[in-house]
Design a protein around this motif. Structure first.
Motif, mmCIF file in Angstrom:
data_model
loop_
_atom_site.group_PDB
_atom_site.id
_atom_site.type_symbol
_atom_site.label_atom_id
_atom_site.label_comp_id
_atom_site.label_asym_id
_atom_site.label_seq_id
_atom_site.Cartn_x
_atom_site.Cartn_y
_atom_site.Cartn_z
ATOM 1 N N PRO A 139 0.798 -1.225 0.000
ATOM 2 C CA PRO A 139 0.000 0.000 0.000
ATOM 3 C C PRO A 139 0.833 1.278 0.000
ATOM 4 C CG PRO A 139 -0.152 -1.084 2.137
ATOM 5 C CD PRO A 139 0.651 -1.994 1.250
ATOM 6 N N VAL A 140 0.364 2.243 -0.784
ATOM 7 C CA VAL A 140 0.894 3.601 -0.760
ATOM 8 C C VAL A 140 0.621 4.175 0.633
ATOM 9 C CG1 VAL A 140 0.420 5.919 -1.690
ATOM 10 C CG2 VAL A 140 0.535 3.943 -3.242
ATOM 11 N N ASP A 141 1.497 5.022 1.124
ATOM 12 C CA ASP A 141 1.342 5.658 2.441
ATOM 13 C C ASP A 141 0.056 6.489 2.463
ATOM 14 O OD1 ASP A 141 1.412 7.496 4.573
ATOM 15 O OD2 ASP A 141 3.614 7.556 4.573
ATOM 16 N N ARG A 142 -0.988 5.942 3.111
ATOM 17 C CA ARG A 142 -2.291 6.610 3.094
ATOM 18 C C ARG A 142 -2.283 7.904 3.891
ATOM 19 N NH1 ARG A 142 -2.731 2.950 -0.292
ATOM 20 N NH2 ARG A 142 -4.709 2.014 -0.875
ATOM 21 N N ASP A 143 -1.489 7.993 4.963
ATOM 22 C CA ASP A 143 -1.457 9.229 5.766
ATOM 23 C C ASP A 143 -0.936 10.381 4.917
ATOM 24 O OD1 ASP A 143 -2.291 7.693 7.917
ATOM 25 O OD2 ASP A 143 -0.221 7.240 8.518
ATOM 26 N N HIS A 144 0.192 10.139 4.252
ATOM 27 C CA HIS A 144 0.812 11.174 3.422
ATOM 28 C C HIS A 144 -0.081 11.518 2.228
ATOM 29 C CE1 HIS A 144 4.873 12.623 1.481
ATOM 30 N NE2 HIS A 144 3.971 13.578 1.570
ATOM 31 N N LEU A 145 -0.647 10.474 1.593
ATOM 32 C CA LEU A 145 -1.513 10.655 0.421
ATOM 33 C C LEU A 145 -2.679 11.595 0.732
ATOM 34 C CD1 LEU A 145 -2.510 9.709 -2.459
ATOM 35 C CD2 LEU A 145 -3.699 7.864 -1.253
ATOM 36 N N TYR A 146 -3.385 11.315 1.842
ATOM 37 C CA TYR A 146 -4.583 12.105 2.143
ATOM 38 C C TYR A 146 -4.252 13.481 2.700
ATOM 39 C CZ TYR A 146 -7.607 8.525 0.437
ATOM 40 O OH TYR A 146 -8.240 7.662 -0.407
ATOM 41 N N GLU A 147 -3.062 13.609 3.273
ATOM 42 C CA GLU A 147 -2.605 14.932 3.707
ATOM 43 C C GLU A 147 -2.460 15.830 2.466
ATOM 44 O OE1 GLU A 147 1.078 14.608 6.061
ATOM 45 O OE2 GLU A 147 1.765 16.274 4.793
#
Ligand SMILES: *Cc1c(COP(=O)(O)O)cnc(C)c1O
Length: 387
Positions: A139-147
């Motif tokens: 998985p792509v880093d979801r925290d960074h992605l949605y930030e």
């Protein structure tokens, strides 16, 4: 002279369909209702349960799911969608399908997913969505992605075609985020032969998606229909949904088995051969959709010979994926070699080794031995052992 028993060809992937599923398919065929019906409803509910109650809608491919997700977000001509050049071509094709422009951003050398550190520099006033891909299920880093998405007011269409069952911070891909698209193609961890689904945010969104999925039709209480907007033809069949329900019973076991086999590759792979192995994923975030070492730099131009050599040893090897921006389709749109050096390098050296739940440890060992033989042959090293 003793002749060694001939071993059957080991493909790079193979679906596992159990006998119960085969009878369930037969039951659908005998029922008289073979297209979208009760099995699709059952499959949608089961998926929705898995994703924390979020609405899920089935479609007949991962490609349709992505394309209709973009339409749902109002992405069209004049808009840009930021994505990775290291994916199956469907990821970029769907952006063209809706009349928008795919904007590629290079990948991170370690994860092989879109380099989130480079995304903001690619955002323009025309950007409408981010479309990351969880390559090989990592998985792509979801925290960074949605930030990033929140800071710029962008929609996210997660191309999670390969990451069914993967986790981010202990939560399953699909149960978090904006729109999440899965594929159930024959090669994916969970298959319906062909198919896919989209996880949505609200019932209102799901209703609009249903119309996009089937000719824009709204059914009226008097039995008539109304059509306000365009809709496509992307509904799934109950035959496919019966396969999906059968797969869902095993998917966690399948993915656990894939993890074990991947560990075996890490244990048995001869590191002196000079390959770069995929990220080890010690946090168990991914679902090990694929196991993809990178050929040694010097052998990159001879990947075809390596694959042929492996084939002659009874091992199927795939290539997933050449950098998309180097296809004529995108060169004609101005992209060129050198634009995304990491994706180009990985795309030129990547080889997909057999990995599927029905494999044994002995199969992994056989692949590792064959790789050693194939590389020795390419380097013209005489080996005493039988190759
Ligand atoms: C498989 C896949 C798709 C397309 O799914 P289909 O069901 O074949 O249409 C899209 N993106 C990625 C990353 C895929 O692996």
């Amino acid at each position: 002279m003793s002749s060694a028993p001939v071993q059957p060809m080991l493909p790079f992937t193979r679906p596992s369909i159990d006998e119960r599923t085969i009878s369930d398919i037969a039951a659908v065929l005998r029922s008289g209702w073979i297209t979208t019906g009760p099995k699709c409803q059952e499959f949608e509910s089961a998926l929705s349960m898995r994703f924390g109650g979020r609405p899920v809608r089935l479609v007949n491919s991962g490609t349709a799911s992505l394309e209709l997700a973009l339409r749902l977000c109002g992405v069209g001509p004049g808009h840009e969608v930021i994505t990775t050049p290291h994916s199956w071509i469907a990821t970029a094709n769907v952006v063209l399908s809706v009349g928008a422009t795919p904007v590629f951003v290079d990948v991170d050398r370690r994860t092989r997913n879109i380099d989130l550190g480079l995304v903001e520099a690619a955002i323009t006033p025309r950007t409408r969505a981010l479309m990351p891909v969880d390559l090989a299920g990592l998985p792509v880093d979801r925290d960074h992605l949605y930030e990033i998405a929140q800071r710029h007011g962008l929609r996210v269409v997660e191309d999670a075609a390969q990451s069914f069952g993967s986790q981010w911070n202990g939560r399953e891909v699909g149960s978090i985020g904006d729109l999440v698209s899965f594929s159930f193609h024959a090669n994916k961890n969970l298959t319906t032969a062909e198919g896919g689904c989209l996880v949505l945010n609200t019932d209102e969104e799901a209703m609009r998606f249903e119309k996009l999925r089937l000719q824009g039709v709204t059914r009226l209480p008097d039995g008539g229909i109304e059509v306000e907007n365009w809709g496509g033809k992307a509904n799934l069949t109950d035959i496919a949904a019966a396969i999906g329900l059968g797969q869902l019973r095993h998917i966690d076991t399948f993915n656990a088995r894939r993890r074990e086999l991947a560990r075996r590759y890490f244990e048995r792979w001869d590191l002196s051969l000079g390959f770069e192995l995929p990220p080890a994923d010690l946090e168990n975030r991914g679902n090990w959709h694929m196991f993809q070492p990178l050929l040694p730099q010097a052998l990159a131009p001879r990947r075809g010979a390596f694959i042929e050599s492996m084939k002659s040893l009874g091992i199927g090897v795939g290539v997933h994926y050449p950098a998309m921006h180097l296809f004529s389709l995108f060169r004609a749109r101005g992209y060129a070699r050198g634009d995304f050096p990491v994706a180009e390098d990985i795309g030129a050296r990547t080889v997909t080794m057999p990995l599927f739940p029905a494999m044994t440890e002995a199969d992994v060992d056989r692949v590792c031995a064959a790789v050693t033989c194939a590389i020795s042959a390419l380097n013209r090293i005489k080996r005493k052992s039988a190759c």
